[in-house]
Scaffold this motif. Structure first.
Motif, mmCIF file in Angstrom:
data_model
loop_
_atom_site.group_PDB
_atom_site.id
_atom_site.type_symbol
_atom_site.label_atom_id
_atom_site.label_comp_id
_atom_site.label_asym_id
_atom_site.label_seq_id
_atom_site.Cartn_x
_atom_site.Cartn_y
_atom_site.Cartn_z
ATOM 1 N N ILE A 30 0.853 -1.191 0.000
ATOM 2 C CA ILE A 30 0.000 0.000 0.000
ATOM 3 C C ILE A 30 0.890 1.243 0.000
ATOM 4 C CG2 ILE A 30 -1.763 1.301 1.259
ATOM 5 C CD1 ILE A 30 -2.602 -1.359 2.555
ATOM 6 N N ARG A 31 0.610 2.167 -0.899
ATOM 7 C CA ARG A 31 1.313 3.452 -0.914
ATOM 8 C C ARG A 31 0.519 4.460 -0.083
ATOM 9 N NH1 ARG A 31 1.252 1.577 -6.161
ATOM 10 N NH2 ARG A 31 -0.568 2.879 -6.673
ATOM 11 N N SER A 32 1.211 5.404 0.543
ATOM 12 C CA SER A 32 0.518 6.437 1.312
ATOM 13 C C SER A 32 1.208 7.772 1.123
ATOM 14 C CB SER A 32 0.475 6.078 2.803
ATOM 15 O OG SER A 32 1.770 6.103 3.362
ATOM 16 N N MET A 33 0.427 8.830 1.221
ATOM 17 C CA MET A 33 0.966 10.184 1.100
ATOM 18 C C MET A 33 0.049 11.142 1.846
ATOM 19 S SD MET A 33 -0.111 10.701 -2.883
ATOM 20 C CE MET A 33 0.042 8.921 -3.141
ATOM 21 N N ASP A 34 0.639 12.214 2.397
ATOM 22 C CA ASP A 34 -0.150 13.257 3.040
ATOM 23 C C ASP A 34 -0.522 14.310 2.005
ATOM 24 O OD1 ASP A 34 -0.049 12.053 5.509
ATOM 25 O OD2 ASP A 34 1.737 13.144 6.145
ATOM 26 N N MET A 35 -1.755 14.800 2.089
ATOM 27 C CA MET A 35 -2.266 15.763 1.124
ATOM 28 C C MET A 35 -2.979 16.897 1.860
ATOM 29 S SD MET A 35 -4.007 12.973 -1.462
ATOM 30 C CE MET A 35 -4.155 14.092 -2.840
ATOM 31 N N ARG A 36 -2.934 18.087 1.288
ATOM 32 C CA ARG A 36 -3.703 19.206 1.830
ATOM 33 C C ARG A 36 -5.135 19.135 1.314
ATOM 34 N NH1 ARG A 36 -0.199 24.397 0.459
ATOM 35 N NH2 ARG A 36 0.028 23.218 -1.481
ATOM 36 N N ARG A 37 -6.079 19.418 2.187
ATOM 37 C CA ARG A 37 -7.507 19.349 1.852
ATOM 38 C C ARG A 37 -8.170 20.667 2.186
ATOM 39 N NH1 ARG A 37 -11.962 18.308 5.155
ATOM 40 N NH2 ARG A 37 -13.787 17.411 4.116
ATOM 41 N N HIS A 38 -8.959 21.203 1.269
ATOM 42 C CA HIS A 38 -9.732 22.414 1.509
ATOM 43 C C HIS A 38 -11.192 22.086 1.274
ATOM 44 C CE1 HIS A 38 -10.694 26.881 0.412
ATOM 45 N NE2 HIS A 38 -11.224 26.504 1.548
ATOM 46 N N ALA A 39 -12.001 22.126 2.316
ATOM 47 C CA ALA A 39 -13.424 21.803 2.229
ATOM 48 C C ALA A 39 -14.240 23.039 2.557
ATOM 49 C CB ALA A 39 -13.771 20.665 3.187
ATOM 50 N N LEU A 40 -15.236 23.334 1.746
ATOM 51 C CA LEU A 40 -16.103 24.477 1.995
ATOM 52 C C LEU A 40 -16.965 24.235 3.225
ATOM 53 C CD1 LEU A 40 -17.273 25.260 -1.653
ATOM 54 C CD2 LEU A 40 -15.596 26.523 -0.298
ATOM 55 N N PRO A 41 -17.360 25.320 3.920
ATOM 56 C CA PRO A 41 -18.245 25.152 5.086
ATOM 57 C C PRO A 41 -19.556 24.519 4.666
ATOM 58 C CG PRO A 41 -17.351 27.382 4.976
ATOM 59 C CD PRO A 41 -17.005 26.728 3.681
ATOM 60 N N ARG A 42 -20.015 23.579 5.480
ATOM 61 C CA ARG A 42 -21.286 22.937 5.192
ATOM 62 C C ARG A 42 -22.004 22.629 6.507
ATOM 63 N NH1 ARG A 42 -18.183 18.415 3.708
ATOM 64 N NH2 ARG A 42 -17.071 19.925 2.423
#
Length: 453
Positions: free
Chosen positions: A375-387
């Motif tokens: 299994i490969r893994s990586m950290d990513m930045r996430r931007h989620a709109l307010p809901r």
């Protein structure tokens, strides 16, 4: 949307301090006790009380063992008896005198005719206890992550592997209860982001079963080195950061810096077990929100982990099942993408997005339920709109709907699939009719609110 927790570790951190601070924040003591009662472990009870530490009102969490399981880990004379009596009294009245992943907490003998009994368990033994409980899948994932970090740190210290190293202190009942309790409380509070800039640590030495060890002890050193945790020297002779406390931070921390500005929603104080000079002896836990983020429509900015694996010999049914299990265990998203692999073989790429602390538990689900061997893994930045979740009244009844705020302030309505289906079956209407009627009703409701304002 998940909550953000900031841990102020200017007095160090331990397992019991963490649980106490989370309970003081508002985690349900009733839910905690009920879930702990399902652990296949015996000989313990928990006490939650109020105490004063350095003049502050704080919560105290104590795992109390019966005579058969008592290990005398609060015996400060044994831990620090090698030091001069005056230095011991004034220099390091130890603030967290319980769970340590090294042998000074549950050692074999000590100078005062007490017998220190320790239960030795492997990582597999501990995982079996966790998995047999009624903790939520997310809470189990958090506990697995913490013990995984501890196993790696102890294995490095003892020249073993995570699978073969034997837990002495953190394999005992009270330490297992501390770690499980922290996970249960975090899950109950809905915390998904944990910010810890640094850990304050004392200096000097402490007695372990293997002899006199320097502070910080090897397990804490290994945990902080592997996770990149900054240590700040404190003017205290003694240990402020226990291996359990360091492992909680190493496994669950998602950030090391506070936002440029933030609003405080709630504050909790968790007490250590001893008071001493130059240190408040409490862990401060703060639920925060980025100041002005709702007004700006900026939403949630966080770091997530992506897991992926390529499969060319896994059936569609197996993929469907593993996706169900991953979502039930707390994955933010899980899906399979058709791909063409080497030699023209058709296959699928399984992709999973999750909070970093859940990655070890989700990897285990993938290995156990697919044919992959990597299994490969990586950290990513996430931007989620307010809901925000809402219920919209429609000609077909009430339909659950997610309201999402766009960057320009406009609001979009996303009817929830399962609720739309229920309305279809209830009214004998088509999916499209109910879906579009719900969107129209949501827009009208928002327009009406705006006119009234």
């Amino acid at each position: 949307m998940g909550k953000t927790l900031y841990l102020d570790c200017s007095s160090g951190i331990s397992g019991d301090m963490t649980v106490a601070a989370l309970l003081d924040l508002g985690a349900s003591e009733q839910r905690l006790r009920g879930t702990l009662s399902t652990l296949p472990a015996h000989g313990f009870d928990v006490a939650v009380t109020r105490v004063r530490k350095s003049g502050l009102d704080a919560c105290d969490f104590d795992v109390r063992l019966d005579a058969a399981h008592e290990n005398h880990d609060h015996d400060m004379a044994w831990l620090y008896g090698h030091l001069d009596a005056s230095d011991h009294e004034h220099g390091h009245a130890h603030v967290h005198d319980h769970e340590h992943a090294h042998d000074h907490e549950r050692s074999a003998e000590h100078d005062h005719a007490h017998h220190h009994h320790h239960e030795h368990r492997s990582l597999a033994d501990v995982c079996a206890i966790i998995d047999a409980s009624a903790m939520s899948e997310r809470a189990k994932g958090l506990v697995h992550a913490v013990f995984g970090k501890l196993a790696e740190a102890e294995a490095k210290a003892h020249g073993a592997t995570p699978e073969t190293v034997m837990f002495h202190e953190v394999g005992a009942v009270d330490s297992i209860v501390d770690i499980c309790s922290a996970a249960i409380c975090l899950d109950d509070l809905g915390v998904t982001e944990v910010i810890v800039p640094s850990l304050a640590e004392g200096h000097g030495t402490i007695r372990c079963a293997h002899g006199i060890m320097p502070v910080p002890v090897p397990a804490v050193v290994n945990l902080c080195q592997a996770a990149g945790i900054a240590l700040v020297p404190a003017p205290v002779t003694g240990e402020l950061v226990t291996p359990t406390g360091a492992a909680i931070v190493a496994a669950l921390r998602t950030g090391n810096a506070l936002p440029a500005s933030y609003a405080i929603e709630r504050v909790g104080y968790g007490a250590g077990k001893r008071a001493y000079e130059n240190c408040s002896g409490v862990l401060r836990a703060v639920l925060i929100a980025s100041a002005g983020s709702d007004d700006a429509g900026d939403g949630d900015r966080s770091t997530v982990t992506k897991l992926e694996s390529d499969l060319d010999d896994c059936t569609g049914e197996a993929l469907g099942r593993v996706i169900e299990l991953l979502m039930a265990a707390g994955a933010r998203e899980a899906h399979a993408i058709p791909i063409v692999m080497k030699k023209g073989r058709p296959g699928h790429q399984l992709e999973v997005v999750c909070n970093g602390e859940l990655a070890p538990a989700l990897e285990r689900i993938i290995f156990e339920n697919t044919t992959t061997i990597g299994i490969r893994s990586m950290d990513m930045r996430r931007h989620a709109l307010p809901r925000t979740p809402d219920g919209i009244e429609t000609p077909y009844g009430r339909v659950a709907t997610k309201l999402v705020v766009m960057p320009d302030g406009r609001v979009r309505a996303y009817p929830e699939y399962s609720s739309v289906i229920e309305a279809c079956e209830r009214a004998g209407a088509s999916f499209q009719d109910v879906f579009h009627a719900t969107q129209a009703a949501a827009i009208n409701a928002r327009s009406g609110d705006a006119r009234e304002a």
